[in-house]
Scaffold this active site. Sequence first.
Site, short mmCIF file in Angstrom:
data_model
loop_
_atom_site.label_atom_id
_atom_site.label_comp_id
_atom_site.label_asym_id
_atom_site.label_seq_id
_atom_site.Cartn_x
_atom_site.Cartn_y
_atom_site.Cartn_z
N CYS A 79 7.39 -9.43 1.04
CA CYS A 79 8.78 -8.93 1.14
C CYS A 79 9.31 -9.01 2.56
CB CYS A 79 8.86 -7.50 0.65
SG CYS A 79 8.24 -7.31 -1.04
N HIS A 133 15.03 -3.95 3.45
CA HIS A 133 14.49 -4.59 2.24
C HIS A 133 14.79 -3.70 1.04
CE1 HIS A 133 11.91 -6.13 -0.77
NE2 HIS A 133 10.94 -5.25 -0.60
N ASN A 181 14.12 -5.56 -7.07
CA ASN A 181 13.41 -5.90 -5.83
C ASN A 181 13.05 -7.39 -5.87
OD1 ASN A 181 11.43 -6.38 -3.88
ND2 ASN A 181 10.43 -4.40 -4.15
O1 UT7 Z 1 8.66 -4.48 -2.07
C1 UT7 Z 1 7.41 -4.25 -1.52
C2 UT7 Z 1 7.26 -2.85 -1.11
N1 UT7 Z 1 7.26 -2.00 -2.27
C3 UT7 Z 1 7.70 -0.77 -2.17
O2 UT7 Z 1 8.12 -0.36 -1.13
C4 UT7 Z 1 7.60 0.11 -3.39
C5 UT7 Z 1 7.29 1.51 -2.97
N2 UT7 Z 1 7.03 2.42 -4.08
C6 UT7 Z 1 7.98 2.85 -4.94
O3 UT7 Z 1 9.10 2.38 -4.94
C7 UT7 Z 1 7.63 4.03 -5.83
O4 UT7 Z 1 6.34 4.46 -5.51
C8 UT7 Z 1 7.72 3.73 -7.35
C9 UT7 Z 1 9.18 3.57 -7.76
C10 UT7 Z 1 6.93 2.48 -7.69
C11 UT7 Z 1 7.14 4.90 -8.15
O5 UT7 Z 1 7.82 6.09 -7.80
P1 UT7 Z 1 7.01 7.40 -7.35
O6 UT7 Z 1 8.01 8.45 -7.13
O7 UT7 Z 1 6.13 7.04 -6.19
O8 UT7 Z 1 6.18 7.72 -8.64
P2 UT7 Z 1 4.61 8.06 -8.78
O9 UT7 Z 1 3.82 6.81 -8.87
O10 UT7 Z 1 4.21 9.09 -7.75
O11 UT7 Z 1 4.58 8.76 -10.20
C12 UT7 Z 1 5.26 10.01 -10.42
C13 UT7 Z 1 5.18 10.38 -11.90
C14 UT7 Z 1 3.76 10.37 -12.45
O12 UT7 Z 1 3.68 11.40 -13.44
P3 UT7 Z 1 3.06 12.84 -13.10
O13 UT7 Z 1 1.65 12.55 -12.63
O14 UT7 Z 1 3.93 13.41 -12.01
O15 UT7 Z 1 3.15 13.56 -14.40
C15 UT7 Z 1 3.63 9.03 -13.12
O16 UT7 Z 1 2.70 9.03 -14.17
O17 UT7 Z 1 5.90 9.42 -12.69
C16 UT7 Z 1 5.02 8.83 -13.66
N3 UT7 Z 1 5.38 7.43 -13.80
C17 UT7 Z 1 6.30 6.97 -14.65
N4 UT7 Z 1 7.07 7.60 -15.54
C18 UT7 Z 1 7.94 6.85 -16.24
C19 UT7 Z 1 4.89 6.37 -13.06
N5 UT7 Z 1 5.52 5.23 -13.43
C20 UT7 Z 1 6.39 5.58 -14.41
C21 UT7 Z 1 7.32 4.86 -15.19
N6 UT7 Z 1 8.08 5.54 -16.07
N7 UT7 Z 1 7.49 3.53 -15.03
#
Ligand code: UT7
Length: 324
Positions: A113, A249, A280
């Site tokens: 990226c 980005h 993205n």
């Molecule tokens: O481009 C290259 C660089 N990439 C980035 O910079 C991406 C950086 N990361 C992100 O954008 C975020 O981490 C994501 C959007 C991918 C995920 O968001 P998050 O706020 O970090 O979510 P998380 O992985 O901490 O998950 C939070 C909750 C979890 O549930 P509990 O444990 O709180 O009950 C996950 O199981 O959300 C749940 N979860 C989902 N729920 C619905 C994880 N993925 C999903 C999903 N739909 N797709």
Amino acid sequence: MSAGAKLMGIGVHRASRVVPNSEIVDRINSTDEWIRTRSGIVERRWANDEETVEFMATNAAREAIAKAGIDGSQIDLVIIATVTHFLQTPSLATKIAHAVGSTGAAFDISAACAGFCHGIALARDAIKGGTSTYALVIGVERLSDITDTDDRGTAFIFADGAGAAIVGPSETDDIGPVVWGSDGGNYDLIRQKEDWMELVTSDSPGIPHLVMDGNPVFRWAVFTMAKVAQETLQKSGINADDLDVFLPHQANLRIVDALARAVHLPERVQVADDIIHNGNTSAASIPLALHAMLADGRAKSGDKALMIAFGAGLSYAAQVVTVP
Ligand code: UT7
């Protein structure tokens, strides 16, 4: 040799198929609401069969060349940032150079990226150093090819498209010095799941999907890129009050907002939000976002913009540019 370098024209190719969250959610047990609030994405664009990386890169390049008002034969350096050109050799860049009428040096770079900002830095230094006069820098991806549509952590994020810039000589430093680096201690946080040899020798050969440990990347990006942004402004001899446009980005709208706050951007600074409708697109995301802001008037020629990109590696690069 040239005193400085500048962006002369931006061109894009937006992939044609609009994919709303509703098309993604069932396979990953998610909701439109979750995707919007956690990432900002409402819809993304995926390429159709005709829109190969070559096709999208060529279209973006042609628009950038026309906007810059030069002829393709004047381009003596072509740099393509991509992770979705599936031939390890030859490079995509030589093919695109030929397509636009250039016989200049041409090579691909792999900085995920952050690739577009790496390419702009290399082009700027080549022009200032006298080894290039007009450079074509392209970020192009077909991430839909390597996205596992059943993977909850990535299926909703990645998208396709191309963005290109012509970089040329300038009497002033219209592309500032780069701040770039890497954190290979976090090598595994975003990566292709299997390497090619593992895939071809496997009992069930398949696609080399991307996997991402999103949350640590999120925290790393907000914490580390805030410092990188400050350092980039300092190195260019300006502060946040001198900026007109913020072009991070397009990884996640929450990261964009957190960085804007961390850099203490004044209210009037226009902040890129292309991720909302384009997802993205990795190396293509910054030129796509700038193109959209030029089209709707949020960015104007002569504006000062801070570009900052980060991703797999982990790698990052940032610079201040004058909008063409
Ligand atoms: O481009 C290259 C660089 N990439 C980035 O910079 C991406 C950086 N990361 C992100 O954008 C975020 O981490 C994501 C959007 C991918 C995920 O968001 P998050 O706020 O970090 O979510 P998380 O992985 O901490 O998950 C939070 C909750 C979890 O549930 P509990 O444990 O709180 O009950 C996950 O199981 O959300 C749940 N979860 C989902 N729920 C619905 C994880 N993925 C999903 C999903 N739909 N797709």
